[in-house]
Design a protein around this motif. Structure first.
Motif, PDB file in Angstrom:
ATOM      1  N   ALA A 307      14.666 -12.715  -6.988  1.00 25.40           N
ATOM      2  CA  ALA A 307      15.601 -13.074  -8.055  1.00 25.40           C
ATOM      3  C   ALA A 307      15.521 -14.566  -8.373  1.00 25.40           C
ATOM      4  O   ALA A 307      15.540 -14.964  -9.552  1.00 25.40           O
ATOM      5  CB  ALA A 307      17.027 -12.695  -7.653  1.00 25.40           C
ATOM      6  N   LEU A 308      15.432 -15.406  -7.351  1.00 21.94           N
ATOM      7  CA  LEU A 308      15.336 -16.845  -7.585  1.00 21.94           C
ATOM      8  C   LEU A 308      14.017 -17.204  -8.253  1.00 21.94           C
ATOM      9  O   LEU A 308      13.967 -18.085  -9.123  1.00 21.94           O
ATOM     10  CB  LEU A 308      15.482 -17.603  -6.265  1.00 21.94           C
ATOM     11  N   ALA A 309      12.934 -16.526  -7.861  1.00 20.84           N
ATOM     12  CA  ALA A 309      11.636 -16.808  -8.465  1.00 20.84           C
ATOM     13  C   ALA A 309      11.619 -16.446  -9.946  1.00 20.84           C
ATOM     14  O   ALA A 309      10.912 -17.079 -10.745  1.00 20.84           O
ATOM     15  CB  ALA A 309      10.538 -16.052  -7.714  1.00 20.84           C
ATOM     16  N   ARG A 310      12.407 -15.432 -10.340  1.00 19.60           N
ATOM     17  CA  ARG A 310      12.463 -14.993 -11.744  1.00 19.60           C
ATOM     18  C   ARG A 310      13.401 -15.850 -12.584  1.00 19.60           C
ATOM     19  O   ARG A 310      13.327 -15.829 -13.814  1.00 19.60           O
ATOM     20  CB  ARG A 310      12.952 -13.544 -11.813  1.00 19.60           C
ATOM     21  N   ALA A 311      14.278 -16.583 -11.944  1.00 19.02           N
ATOM     22  CA  ALA A 311      15.320 -17.323 -12.662  1.00 19.02           C
ATOM     23  C   ALA A 311      14.751 -18.539 -13.383  1.00 19.02           C
ATOM     24  O   ALA A 311      13.709 -19.089 -12.998  1.00 19.02           O
ATOM     25  CB  ALA A 311      16.407 -17.760 -11.681  1.00 19.02           C
ATOM     26  N   ASP A 312      15.453 -18.963 -14.406  1.00 15.19           N
ATOM     27  CA  ASP A 312      15.096 -20.183 -15.126  1.00 15.19           C
ATOM     28  C   ASP A 312      15.336 -21.390 -14.210  1.00 15.19           C
ATOM     29  O   ASP A 312      16.441 -21.574 -13.695  1.00 15.19           O
ATOM     30  CB  ASP A 312      15.947 -20.296 -16.398  1.00 15.19           C
ATOM     31  N   ARG A 313      14.315 -22.222 -14.023  1.00 15.50           N
ATOM     32  CA  ARG A 313      14.436 -23.350 -13.100  1.00 15.50           C
ATOM     33  C   ARG A 313      15.497 -24.346 -13.551  1.00 15.50           C
ATOM     34  O   ARG A 313      16.238 -24.897 -12.742  1.00 15.50           O
ATOM     35  CB  ARG A 313      13.094 -24.084 -12.962  1.00 15.50           C
ATOM     36  N   GLY A 314      15.546 -24.593 -14.855  1.00 14.45           N
ATOM     37  CA  GLY A 314      16.546 -25.526 -15.365  1.00 14.45           C
ATOM     38  C   GLY A 314      17.952 -25.046 -15.095  1.00 14.45           C
ATOM     39  O   GLY A 314      18.835 -25.832 -14.713  1.00 14.45           O
ATOM     40  N   TRP A 315      18.168 -23.734 -15.275  1.00 14.99           N
ATOM     41  CA  TRP A 315      19.509 -23.184 -15.024  1.00 14.99           C
ATOM     42  C   TRP A 315      19.854 -23.279 -13.540  1.00 14.99           C
ATOM     43  O   TRP A 315      20.952 -23.722 -13.186  1.00 14.99           O
ATOM     44  CB  TRP A 315      19.580 -21.731 -15.497  1.00 14.99           C
ATOM     45  N   LEU A 316      18.930 -22.893 -12.677  1.00 14.93           N
ATOM     46  CA  LEU A 316      19.181 -22.977 -11.233  1.00 14.93           C
ATOM     47  C   LEU A 316      19.492 -24.408 -10.815  1.00 14.93           C
ATOM     48  O   LEU A 316      20.346 -24.654  -9.968  1.00 14.93           O
ATOM     49  CB  LEU A 316      17.974 -22.482 -10.444  1.00 14.93           C
ATOM     50  N   GLY A 317      18.787 -25.354 -11.441  1.00 15.84           N
ATOM     51  CA  GLY A 317      19.014 -26.752 -11.101  1.00 15.84           C
ATOM     52  C   GLY A 317      20.430 -27.199 -11.374  1.00 15.84           C
ATOM     53  O   GLY A 317      20.949 -28.103 -10.702  1.00 15.84           O
ATOM     54  N   GLY A 318      21.091 -26.541 -12.327  1.00 14.32           N
ATOM     55  CA  GLY A 318      22.475 -26.874 -12.626  1.00 14.32           C
ATOM     56  C   GLY A 318      23.451 -26.467 -11.545  1.00 14.32           C
ATOM     57  O   GLY A 318      24.590 -26.960 -11.515  1.00 14.32           O
ATOM     58  N   LEU A 319      23.028 -25.581 -10.639  1.00 13.95           N
ATOM     59  CA  LEU A 319      23.907 -25.152  -9.553  1.00 13.95           C
ATOM     60  C   LEU A 319      24.014 -26.208  -8.462  1.00 13.95           C
ATOM     61  O   LEU A 319      25.050 -26.336  -7.805  1.00 13.95           O
ATOM     62  CB  LEU A 319      23.409 -23.841  -8.937  1.00 13.95           C
ATOM     63  N   VAL A 320      22.918 -26.924  -8.222  1.00 13.54           N
ATOM     64  CA  VAL A 320      22.922 -27.957  -7.172  1.00 13.54           C
ATOM     65  C   VAL A 320      23.405 -29.256  -7.810  1.00 13.54           C
ATOM     66  O   VAL A 320      22.645 -29.981  -8.451  1.00 13.54           O
ATOM     67  CB  VAL A 320      21.531 -28.131  -6.546  1.00 13.54           C
TER      68      VAL A 320
END
Length: 348
Positions: A307-320
């Protein structure tokens, strides 16, 4: 090497101290720590209300949300130096119970499991740690620091798996999902719902800020207010706040044959006031399901990695939203207004 440790049960005992190199008994794979995520469990352990040290030891190395790089690994382990990895938290009980014997240690029946950084096993908040290959998960290199989201993502991977298993009790075609809460758990729950092609609604208190923006960026509909004000009845609810009033309202908002997963944990300071007869009648007549979910096994960690590999990197970056060095661990454990996920970054 340095590690963040506590004396479990003693508030004010947390400290970064020098500890011995990780014991070979912990596993043949040696990992250099890049980061550990901070969550409410760590706050409870540091406050003295939770946690157990390994047998015969006074202190516990905390940290259960890990990200590291393999330094040494046996040739037949499936890992090599340079691999980016995360460690599985729970270990099966020694008996083992029926669930642990089948590799479902997240569903341990007798409570004799152990957990890295929580219960009777040292965690990952040290400069290096050792681990067994069977409890190590590879992370896509392109994720980089965002791989620290693996453990919380595994919790939601399990929750979604169980929702879908329960749904197969009858012909089932869910369309609407309600996620309550916009912490990292809620946002990851919403992300996985969108990855499944579902209509996702996210509900929380605040109308503005980075959390609502992240929910909307997923393509989810964001609502600020009360569950009872929603103009629809969801097929699936993932309750990620642990707030008693929200739990009750979410249960009552379910569509017929709906499924509600409780993924948030209450502080225990407030009680749920529930008309048991009314709730029971609704659930029975509506064929509804309410269940709790916690922890994860290897299958869920692997699903989380996908799931993390499929996610948009920019969006995930907003979580941290915040990175603190090990020397500033106190700051990492002090929540700030716009925090979503804070990590202790061992590379700083």
């Amino acid at each position: 090497m340095r590690a963040l440790t506590v004396i479990p049960g003693r508030a004010g005992s947390a400290a970064v101290i020098e500890v011995p190199e990780p014991a070979l008994a912990d596993g043949p794979v040696l990992v250099r720590t890049h980061a550990v995520g901070v969550c409410g469990t760590d706050e409870e352990i540091v406050s003295g209300s939770y946690g157990w040290a390994p047998a015969g030891e006074e202190r516990l190395i905390i940290g259960h949300e890990s990200l590291g790089e393999v330094m040494e690994a046996p040739a037949d382990s499936g890992f090599k130096p340079g691999d980016l990895v995360a460690g599985v938290v729970r270990r099966p009980d020694p008996v083992p119970c029926l669930a642990c014997g089948a590799g479902e240690w997240d569903m341990c029946r007798n409570g004799r499991y152990t957990e890295r950084g929580i219960k009777q096993r040292h965690g990952f908040a040290s400069e290096r740690f050792r681990i067994e290959p069977d409890f190590l998960v590879p992370i896509a290199p392109e994720l980089g620091l965002l791989g620290v989201l693996m453990e919380p993502a595994s919790i939601l991977a399990k929750a979604w798996e169980h929702v879908e298993r329960i749904g197969q009790r009858a012909r089932w075609a869910p369309q609407t999902v309600l996620v309550t809460g916009v912490g990292p758990i809620g946002l990851l729950a919403a992300m996985m719902g969108r990855q499944r092609g579902l209509e996702v609604h996210v509900l929380a208190r605040s109308p503005d800020g980075p959390r609502p923006r992240l929910a909307r960026a997923l393509g989810a509909t964001y609502h600020a207010g009360e569950v009872t004000d929603l103009p629809f009845h969801p097929d699936v609810v993932l309750e990620c706040t642990g707030v008693p009033e929200v739990v009750v309202a979410a249960m009552q908002q379910l569509a017929p044959a709906g499924i509600c997963c409780l993924a948030g944990i209450s502080s225990g300071a407030r009680r749920i006031c529930l008309d048991g007869g009314t709730a029971e009648r609704q659930m029975v007549l509506g064929n509804e399901v309410l269940f709790g979910s916690v922890n994860a096994n290897m299958r869920h960690f692997r699903a989380a990695a996908e799931a993390l590999a499929r996610a948009d990197r920019g969006w995930l970056g907003g979580l941290v939203t915040r990175r603190e060095p090990l020397d500033r661990w106190q700051s990492a454990l002090q929540r700030q207004a716009d925090d979503i996920k804070t990590v202790i970054d061992f590379t700083l």
